[in-house]
Design a protein around this motif. Structure first.
Motif, PDB file in Angstrom:
ATOM      1  N   UNK A  23       0.829  -1.197   0.000  1.00 36.14           N
ATOM      2  CA  UNK A  23       0.000   0.000   0.000  1.00 36.14           C
ATOM      3  C   UNK A  23       0.875   1.262   0.000  1.00 36.14           C
ATOM      4  N   UNK A  24       1.902   1.317   0.838  1.00 40.35           N
ATOM      5  CA  UNK A  24       2.801   2.474   0.856  1.00 40.35           C
ATOM      6  C   UNK A  24       3.559   2.584  -0.461  1.00 40.35           C
ATOM      7  N   UNK A  25       3.992   1.461  -0.992  1.00 38.88           N
ATOM      8  CA  UNK A  25       4.726   1.453  -2.243  1.00 38.88           C
ATOM      9  C   UNK A  25       3.886   2.041  -3.371  1.00 38.88           C
ATOM     10  N   UNK A  26       2.641   1.644  -3.451  1.00 38.89           N
ATOM     11  CA  UNK A  26       1.747   2.164  -4.489  1.00 38.89           C
ATOM     12  C   UNK A  26       1.551   3.667  -4.320  1.00 38.89           C
ATOM     13  N   UNK A  27       1.333   4.123  -3.072  1.00 40.62           N
ATOM     14  CA  UNK A  27       1.139   5.559  -2.831  1.00 40.62           C
ATOM     15  C   UNK A  27       2.382   6.342  -3.222  1.00 40.62           C
ATOM     16  N   UNK A  28       3.544   5.808  -2.890  1.00 38.75           N
ATOM     17  CA  UNK A  28       4.786   6.494  -3.238  1.00 38.75           C
ATOM     18  C   UNK A  28       4.950   6.552  -4.749  1.00 38.75           C
ATOM     19  N   UNK A  29       4.672   5.463  -5.425  1.00 40.03           N
ATOM     20  CA  UNK A  29       4.787   5.453  -6.883  1.00 40.03           C
ATOM     21  C   UNK A  29       3.784   6.404  -7.517  1.00 40.03           C
ATOM     22  N   UNK A  30       2.573   6.471  -6.981  1.00 38.00           N
ATOM     23  CA  UNK A  30       1.571   7.395  -7.496  1.00 38.00           C
ATOM     24  C   UNK A  30       2.021   8.833  -7.276  1.00 38.00           C
ATOM     25  N   UNK A  31       2.512   9.133  -6.092  1.00 35.34           N
ATOM     26  CA  UNK A  31       2.991  10.488  -5.802  1.00 35.34           C
ATOM     27  C   UNK A  31       4.129  10.872  -6.738  1.00 35.34           C
ATOM     28  N   UNK A  32       5.046   9.954  -6.941  1.00 29.43           N
ATOM     29  CA  UNK A  32       6.165  10.224  -7.835  1.00 29.43           C
ATOM     30  C   UNK A  32       5.677  10.469  -9.260  1.00 29.43           C
ATOM     31  N   UNK A  33       4.781   9.627  -9.723  1.00 29.13           N
ATOM     32  CA  UNK A  33       4.266   9.760 -11.086  1.00 29.13           C
ATOM     33  C   UNK A  33       3.524  11.084 -11.274  1.00 29.13           C
ATOM     34  N   UNK A  34       2.714  11.461 -10.291  1.00 27.02           N
ATOM     35  CA  UNK A  34       1.985  12.733 -10.391  1.00 27.02           C
ATOM     36  C   UNK A  34       2.944  13.917 -10.372  1.00 27.02           C
ATOM     37  N   UNK A  35       3.948  13.859  -9.516  1.00 23.16           N
ATOM     38  CA  UNK A  35       4.932  14.933  -9.443  1.00 23.16           C
ATOM     39  C   UNK A  35       5.708  15.036 -10.752  1.00 23.16           C
ATOM     40  N   UNK A  36       6.126  13.903 -11.287  1.00 26.24           N
ATOM     41  CA  UNK A  36       6.863  13.904 -12.551  1.00 26.24           C
ATOM     42  C   UNK A  36       5.996  14.456 -13.681  1.00 26.24           C
TER      43      UNK A  36
END
Length: 144
Positions: A5-18
């Motif tokens: 769950x944390x991994x997915x949130x981090x990847x989503x945050x990174x993708x949105x920021x990028x």
């Protein structure tokens, strides 16, 4: 160990920021000749959709804080794009309107979204679907 769950949130945050950073970079060469930053572009577009607006209205529509918007508006005023005047009926309010120079940017500014869509290789339908998804993330519906 990091949960899925944390991994997915981090990847989503990174993708949105990028993606957000890429949007700013894609807009930069289109806006620089007009003398506008990305944030100034957003403000000018909102004013083209109907002005004058109060600073508070602009803050709400652009989801910006007053402390962020006020210096931006001062720079737009110095560049001759907007005017800032006290509301005659309530001097606590400041009205923001476009100058003739600001209104003269309309054609070029309204052409930018299509150029960005093409650069991102999105169809009109794909763009609308992405916008709906992002709006859902940015403004989630809250239960009454």
């Amino acid at each position: 160990m990091v949960s899925d769950r944390q991994s997915i949130a981090t990847e989503l945050s990174f993708a949105l920021n990028a993606a957000a950073n890429r949007m700013v970079r894609l807009h930069k060469p289109l806006l620089e000749p007009l003398g506008l930053t990305f944030s100034q572009y957003l403000v000018t577009l909102e004013l083209l959709n109907g002005s004058p607006l109060t600073v508070g209205e602009l803050c709400a529509r652009l989801d910006m804080e007053t402390g962020t918007l006020t210096p931006l508006l001062k720079r737009l005023e110095a560049a001759g794009v907007v005017t800032r005047t006290r509301d005659a009926s309530d001097e606590r309010r400041v009205l923001i309107d476009l100058t003739p120079r600001g209104r003269g940017l309309e054609g070029e500014l309204r052409a930018i979204p299509d150029k960005i869509r093409v650069a991102c290789q999105l169809t009109v339908d794909g763009l609308e679907e992405l916008r709906r998804t992002l709006d859902g993330l940015a403004r989630p519906i809250t239960a009454p």
